[in-house]
Design a protein around this motif. Sequence first.
Motif, short mmCIF file in Angstrom:
data_model
loop_
_atom_site.label_atom_id
_atom_site.label_comp_id
_atom_site.label_asym_id
_atom_site.label_seq_id
_atom_site.Cartn_x
_atom_site.Cartn_y
_atom_site.Cartn_z
N ILE A 113 0.83 -1.21 0.00
CA ILE A 113 0.00 0.00 0.00
C ILE A 113 0.86 1.25 0.00
CG2 ILE A 113 -1.76 1.28 1.27
CD1 ILE A 113 -2.77 -1.48 2.29
N ASP A 114 0.58 2.13 -0.96
CA ASP A 114 1.30 3.39 -1.08
C ASP A 114 0.78 4.41 -0.07
OD1 ASP A 114 2.94 2.48 -3.16
OD2 ASP A 114 1.48 3.10 -4.68
N ILE A 115 1.70 5.22 0.45
CA ILE A 115 1.36 6.24 1.43
C ILE A 115 2.11 7.52 1.10
CG2 ILE A 115 0.72 4.75 3.38
CD1 ILE A 115 3.66 4.87 4.29
N LEU A 168 4.11 1.09 2.67
CA LEU A 168 4.22 0.51 4.00
C LEU A 168 5.29 -0.56 4.12
CD1 LEU A 168 0.47 0.61 5.01
CD2 LEU A 168 2.34 1.88 6.06
N ALA A 169 5.94 -0.92 3.01
CA ALA A 169 7.07 -1.84 3.09
C ALA A 169 8.18 -1.27 3.98
CB ALA A 169 7.60 -2.15 1.69
N LEU A 170 8.18 0.05 4.15
CA LEU A 170 9.14 0.69 5.08
C LEU A 170 9.06 0.08 6.47
CD1 LEU A 170 8.68 4.54 4.48
CD2 LEU A 170 10.76 3.22 4.15
N TYR A 171 7.90 -0.45 6.82
CA TYR A 171 7.66 -0.91 8.19
C TYR A 171 7.57 -2.43 8.28
CZ TYR A 171 6.78 4.01 8.37
OH TYR A 171 6.92 5.36 8.24
N LYS A 172 8.12 -3.13 7.27
CA LYS A 172 8.16 -4.59 7.30
C LYS A 172 8.91 -5.03 8.55
CE LYS A 172 7.78 -7.37 3.27
NZ LYS A 172 8.06 -7.50 1.90
N ASN A 190 0.69 -7.07 13.23
CA ASN A 190 1.87 -7.78 13.71
C ASN A 190 3.04 -7.68 12.72
OD1 ASN A 190 1.40 -9.75 11.72
ND2 ASN A 190 0.56 -11.24 13.18
N ARG A 191 4.17 -8.25 13.10
CA ARG A 191 5.39 -8.17 12.29
C ARG A 191 5.24 -8.82 10.92
NH1 ARG A 191 9.96 -6.58 15.39
NH2 ARG A 191 9.72 -6.85 17.63
N GLU A 192 4.25 -9.70 10.79
CA GLU A 192 4.02 -10.38 9.51
C GLU A 192 3.06 -9.60 8.62
OE1 GLU A 192 3.72 -12.19 12.61
OE2 GLU A 192 5.86 -12.55 12.32
#
Length: 162
Positions: free
Chosen positions: A8-10, A20-24, A134-136
Motif C-alpha cells: 500500500i502506497d502512502i 508501508l514496506a518501510l515498516y516490514k 503484527n510483524r508479519e
Amino acid sequence: MSSSIYDIDIIDIQGNKSNLALYKNKVMLIVNTASKCGFTPQYQGLEELYQEFKDNGLVVLGFPCNQFGAQEPGNEQEIARFCELNYGVSFPLFAKIDVNGANAHPLYQFLKKQAPGVFGSSAIKWNFTKFLVNREGNVVDRFAPTTKPDALKKQLSELLKL
C-alpha cells in the motif's frame, strides 16, 4: 485491493511518497487522528507508547482525517506543527486521508476488511480508532477510540515478544 499491507502506497506529512514496506518486520499501531477532537490528548499516550516500545520494533502511524465533525481542518504543515508543539509527536504522521466512503484510502479499505468493527460493520466510527498489525503484516486487533493507548501495553509486549 492490496493482498499485503506492505504493497500500500502512502504519502507522509511532508508530501513524500513511499509505501508501508518501510515498516516490514515492525509491529504497527495505525491510528486515524484529528487535532480538534475530544480524543486528541491520546496523541500524548501514543507518543509514550512509541517512545517506550520503538526500540523493540513498534511504530505508531498517524493518519489525520477530517471526516468526523471536521475535527482536522488544518493542512499538513499545521497538523505537523500542532502535534509537535502540543504533544511532542515524533512518530510518523501522514497526509490527510479519508477512512470511510468512496474515497477511503486503500490502507483503510485493507484494515477494515481485515478487522471489521462492532456487529461486523466495517465503518470507522470516529477519530482515534486503532489497528494493531503484527510483524508479519496481519491485522490482529481493532480498538475503539475510547481505548486509551496505555491499555494496549500488554498486547504490544506480547507481539513484540518482550
